[in-house]
Write a protein that holds these residues in place. Structure first.
Motif, PDB file in Angstrom:
ATOM      1  N   ARG A 285       0.834  -1.215   0.000  1.00 24.25           N
ATOM      2  CA  ARG A 285       0.000   0.000   0.000  1.00 24.25           C
ATOM      3  C   ARG A 285       0.865   1.260   0.000  1.00 24.25           C
ATOM      4  O   ARG A 285       0.607   2.213  -0.745  1.00 24.25           O
ATOM      5  CB  ARG A 285      -0.915  -0.001   1.238  1.00 24.25           C
ATOM      6  CG  ARG A 285      -1.826   1.209   1.346  1.00 24.25           C
ATOM      7  CD  ARG A 285      -2.545   1.219   2.684  1.00 24.25           C
ATOM      8  NE  ARG A 285      -1.632   1.430   3.781  1.00 24.25           N
ATOM      9  CZ  ARG A 285      -1.239   2.630   4.211  1.00 24.25           C
ATOM     10  NH1 ARG A 285      -1.665   3.720   3.610  1.00 24.25           N
ATOM     11  NH2 ARG A 285      -0.406   2.730   5.225  1.00 24.25           N
ATOM     12  N   GLU A 286       1.890   1.273   0.838  1.00 26.21           N
ATOM     13  CA  GLU A 286       2.763   2.449   0.920  1.00 26.21           C
ATOM     14  C   GLU A 286       3.523   2.652  -0.389  1.00 26.21           C
ATOM     15  O   GLU A 286       3.694   3.792  -0.846  1.00 26.21           O
ATOM     16  CB  GLU A 286       3.739   2.283   2.083  1.00 26.21           C
ATOM     17  CG  GLU A 286       3.068   2.333   3.454  1.00 26.21           C
ATOM     18  CD  GLU A 286       4.042   2.044   4.578  1.00 26.21           C
ATOM     19  OE1 GLU A 286       5.135   1.496   4.302  1.00 26.21           O
ATOM     20  OE2 GLU A 286       3.721   2.357   5.744  1.00 26.21           O
ATOM     21  N   LEU A 287       3.975   1.561  -0.988  1.00 24.40           N
ATOM     22  CA  LEU A 287       4.724   1.672  -2.241  1.00 24.40           C
ATOM     23  C   LEU A 287       3.846   2.152  -3.385  1.00 24.40           C
ATOM     24  O   LEU A 287       4.321   2.814  -4.310  1.00 24.40           O
ATOM     25  CB  LEU A 287       5.350   0.321  -2.599  1.00 24.40           C
ATOM     26  CG  LEU A 287       6.499  -0.148  -1.703  1.00 24.40           C
ATOM     27  CD1 LEU A 287       6.846  -1.600  -1.993  1.00 24.40           C
ATOM     28  CD2 LEU A 287       7.731   0.739  -1.909  1.00 24.40           C
ATOM     29  N   ALA A 288       2.566   1.819  -3.328  1.00 24.35           N
ATOM     30  CA  ALA A 288       1.652   2.181  -4.418  1.00 24.35           C
ATOM     31  C   ALA A 288       1.095   3.591  -4.279  1.00 24.35           C
ATOM     32  O   ALA A 288       0.365   4.048  -5.162  1.00 24.35           O
ATOM     33  CB  ALA A 288       0.498   1.183  -4.481  1.00 24.35           C
ATOM     34  N   ALA A 289       1.419   4.274  -3.178  1.00 22.11           N
ATOM     35  CA  ALA A 289       0.910   5.635  -2.982  1.00 22.11           C
ATOM     36  C   ALA A 289       1.378   6.540  -4.120  1.00 22.11           C
ATOM     37  O   ALA A 289       2.562   6.591  -4.448  1.00 22.11           O
ATOM     38  CB  ALA A 289       1.393   6.185  -1.636  1.00 22.11           C
ATOM     39  N   GLY A 290       0.442   7.241  -4.724  1.00 21.87           N
ATOM     40  CA  GLY A 290       0.767   8.115  -5.843  1.00 21.87           C
ATOM     41  C   GLY A 290       0.741   7.424  -7.190  1.00 21.87           C
ATOM     42  O   GLY A 290       0.862   8.083  -8.215  1.00 21.87           O
ATOM     43  N   VAL A 291       0.615   6.113  -7.179  1.00 21.61           N
ATOM     44  CA  VAL A 291       0.571   5.342  -8.428  1.00 21.61           C
ATOM     45  C   VAL A 291      -0.825   4.804  -8.680  1.00 21.61           C
ATOM     46  O   VAL A 291      -1.384   4.968  -9.763  1.00 21.61           O
ATOM     47  CB  VAL A 291       1.599   4.185  -8.407  1.00 21.61           C
ATOM     48  CG1 VAL A 291       1.512   3.370  -9.695  1.00 21.61           C
ATOM     49  CG2 VAL A 291       3.007   4.725  -8.216  1.00 21.61           C
ATOM     50  N   LEU A 292      -1.388   4.161  -7.661  1.00 19.66           N
ATOM     51  CA  LEU A 292      -2.729   3.591  -7.785  1.00 19.66           C
ATOM     52  C   LEU A 292      -3.763   4.545  -7.196  1.00 19.66           C
ATOM     53  O   LEU A 292      -3.431   5.483  -6.472  1.00 19.66           O
ATOM     54  CB  LEU A 292      -2.788   2.234  -7.091  1.00 19.66           C
ATOM     55  CG  LEU A 292      -1.774   1.183  -7.572  1.00 19.66           C
ATOM     56  CD1 LEU A 292      -1.993  -0.138  -6.861  1.00 19.66           C
ATOM     57  CD2 LEU A 292      -1.855   1.006  -9.084  1.00 19.66           C
ATOM     58  N   ALA A 293      -5.015   4.276  -7.505  1.00 19.80           N
ATOM     59  CA  ALA A 293      -6.100   5.158  -7.087  1.00 19.80           C
ATOM     60  C   ALA A 293      -6.191   5.227  -5.565  1.00 19.80           C
ATOM     61  O   ALA A 293      -6.033   4.219  -4.871  1.00 19.80           O
ATOM     62  CB  ALA A 293      -7.415   4.661  -7.672  1.00 19.80           C
ATOM     63  N   ASP A 294      -6.483   6.432  -5.059  1.00 17.36           N
ATOM     64  CA  ASP A 294      -6.593   6.616  -3.614  1.00 17.36           C
ATOM     65  C   ASP A 294      -7.711   5.767  -3.022  1.00 17.36           C
ATOM     66  O   ASP A 294      -7.592   5.279  -1.895  1.00 17.36           O
ATOM     67  CB  ASP A 294      -6.850   8.093  -3.299  1.00 17.36           C
ATOM     68  CG  ASP A 294      -5.630   8.966  -3.589  1.00 17.36           C
ATOM     69  OD1 ASP A 294      -4.519   8.409  -3.665  1.00 17.36           O
ATOM     70  OD2 ASP A 294      -5.800  10.191  -3.745  1.00 17.36           O
ATOM     71  N   ALA A 295      -8.789   5.604  -3.760  1.00 17.64           N
ATOM     72  CA  ALA A 295      -9.914   4.824  -3.247  1.00 17.64           C
ATOM     73  C   ALA A 295      -9.496   3.383  -2.969  1.00 17.64           C
ATOM     74  O   ALA A 295      -9.881   2.792  -1.951  1.00 17.64           O
ATOM     75  CB  ALA A 295     -11.073   4.859  -4.243  1.00 17.64           C
TER      76      ALA A 295
END
Length: 539
Positions: free
Chosen positions: A24-34
């Protein structure tokens, strides 16, 4: 299940939770916030559930209107609590039957279940040290929005889900598509009960059960236990009670439920992220990028200026002293570019190189794009977009960074070769020889003009020494000048090659800082994300 096995299962769950949080932390800014918020909710629920009573198993009864869910709840619990609850004015409130009341309060508070009833032990049901909480919930097809929201909330929180269906609506798409299919990862903590079997004969009952198993297989719940019951006659109730008792005794339901939540959340991340790994940065692609940036930054122009400047300086130091001063009127190619100054401060200095025009900018953009496309090949769509994004940000900083890099590169313009001093010394000796010969001839001519006695001039092979001195000095100076020019041209090419290497290295550092390194960081982040996701999914 033994205490050791429970500890091992809890440890594995913690590892998967940690991996899911890392993903989750690694995907911040890449995947949708929802999607990331949904993962955070899973992590938050898991932390809350694990901090509460591990000695209780929460079993929720879910069913549509008319399925006989409350009647089955009463039959399984050996009470009439659900019947009493049906007469209450607030039918949306869930009802809890509790065995082993000690420690259940905080857990029921977290579930937000206020209507609680402690029941005595029922033979062959909830016994020993294990605690049990049975929940009777509102109908899953309730027309009241609050009821449906309550059911959906508790479906995401209870340890074990008991789905109560009836022969008339067991194939209802709203039940399967809205609840069962999305919970396909939770087969280990799911029981399916086909109630009201007393309304069917034996043959029809077997056919309906087989049909239900086929539908559940399509839902991804193949192998989930299916029980045929009748709350009216009591048929099959003991089997349901025994299945629940087995779950309670094993004390693994909460861990299995949370593990299923992690798997579902990880699958959701995988679905929005996509599969694949980036190709990565290759040395060939990096070399091509540096070469293109060097060209766009006018490095060839600077290298040519270094060569021409060295030739000019060499001619000024080794040329014939009588004519070399004329070179002062020719501007130094490096100084015209505001380069090669001994007093320049690279951090403040800027070159006078022509700014990149449309072709130069297009060349830079194309080089960066080609590099990113090669490095990100194979990466899923959102991650390719992230890689392109960091490269685009770095691209905006390239013009100024490249200009500073060129301005700060030591071009060795102030280094003077030793042979310059030697040629210069010989040139002045040749000039002095020629001037001495001229002076000697002048003295002889003056004496003759004034009819004074003229001393005999020494001769060699019939040539007067003064004349030989003038001719020798001039000839020697010309030869030195020509030799110096040839030697200077060769040395200029060597110096230009050295300057080219240093400028290429400087451009390479700029490319590394603004393009290559950010791209590699994103590629490494993708690799770590995939590894964390695999671990979270139990791979």
């Amino acid at each position: 299940m033994s205490r050791h096995s429970q500890v091992r299962s809890a440890s594995r769950l913690q590892e998967r939770l940690d991996s899911l949080n890392t993903a989750r932390e690694l995907a911040a800014g890449v995947l949708a916030d929802a999607q990331l918020e949904a993962v955070y909710d899973v992590l938050d629920r898991a932390a809350s559930r694990r901090s509460l009573s591990t000695g209780h198993t929460v079993v929720g009864f879910f069913g549509a209107t008319g399925s006989g869910k409350s009647s089955l709840f009463n039959a399984v619990s050996g009470s009439n609590l659900a019947t009493a609850a049906a007469r209450r004015p607030t039918t949306s409130a869930p009802l809890a039957a509790v065995w082993g009341e000690e420690g259940s309060g905080p857990l029921l508070d977290w579930l937000d279940v206020r209507d609680r009833h402690a029941l005595p032990e029922v033979a062959d049901f909830a016994g020993g040290e294990a605690g049990l909480i049975l929940l009777d919930l509102p109908d899953i097809d309730s027309t009241t929005v609050e009821n449906r929201q309550l059911v959906e909330r508790l479906a995401g929180m209870v340890d074990v889900l008991v789905w109560v269906l009836d022969p008339q609506k067991y194939a209802d798409a709203a039940v399967h598509h809205g609840f069962l299919r999305p919970m396909a990862t939770h087969g280990a903590v799911t029981l399916v009960v086909l109630n009201q079997m007393d309304k069917l004969n034996a043959a029809d009952g077997n056919a309906v059960v087989d049909s239900l198993r086929g539908i559940l297989e399509q839902d991804g719940l193949a192998g989930v236990p299916v029980f045929g019951t009748s709350a009216v006659t009591g048929d099959g109730v003991a089997a349901v009670r025994g299945a629940i008792r087995n779950v309670v005794v094993q004390r693994e339901a909460a861990t299995q439920r949370l593990s299923a939540d992690v798997a579902r959340a990880a699958s959701g991340l995988a679905e929005v992220s996509g599969d694949g790994e980036a190709h990565g940065v290759s040395s060939q692609a990096k070399a091509h990028l540096v070469a293109e940036l060097a060209t766009a930054a006018n490095v060839p122009l600077v290298v040519h200026a270094v060569e021409r400047s060295f030739k000019r300086q060499s001619a000024r130091r080794t040329g014939w002293p009588v004519t070399r001063w004329l070179l002062r009127f020719r501007p130094d190619p490096l100084r015209r570019l505001n380069l090669g100054r001994d007093d320049a401060k690279p951090e403040l200095n800027r070159t006078s190189l022509p700014p990149a025009g449309a072709p130069g900018r297009a060349r830079t953009d194309a080089a960066v794009r080609a590099f990113v496309d090669d490095a990100s090949a194979g990466a899923p769509g959102p991650w390719r977009a992230a890689i392109r994004g960091v490269a685009r940000d770095g691209r905006e900083q390239l013009p100024d960074a490249l200009d500073q890099a060129i301005a700060g590169t030591d071009l060795k313009a102030s280094r003077r070769p030793l042979w310059w001093a030697l040629f210069n010394a010989f040139q002045w000796l040749a000039l002095l020889l020629a001037v001495g010969g001229l002076a000697w001839l002048g003295v002889v001519a003056a004496l003759g003009y004034f009819q004074l006695p003229t001393p005999e001039v020494p001769r060699t092979e019939g040539w007067p020494w003064p004349t030989l001195m003038v001719a020798g000095g001039v000839l020697f100076g010309v030869v030195l000048a020509l030799g110096g020019r040839m030697l200077g041209a060769g040395a200029a090419r060597v110096r230009a090659k050295g300057a080219s290497r240093r400028l290429q290295a400087a451009v390479g550092l700029v490319a590394e800082e603004h393009i290559v390194e950010p791209v590699e960081v994103e590629i490494t982040r993708l690799k770590a994300f995939n590894a964390a996701l695999k671990a979270a999914r139990g791979g």
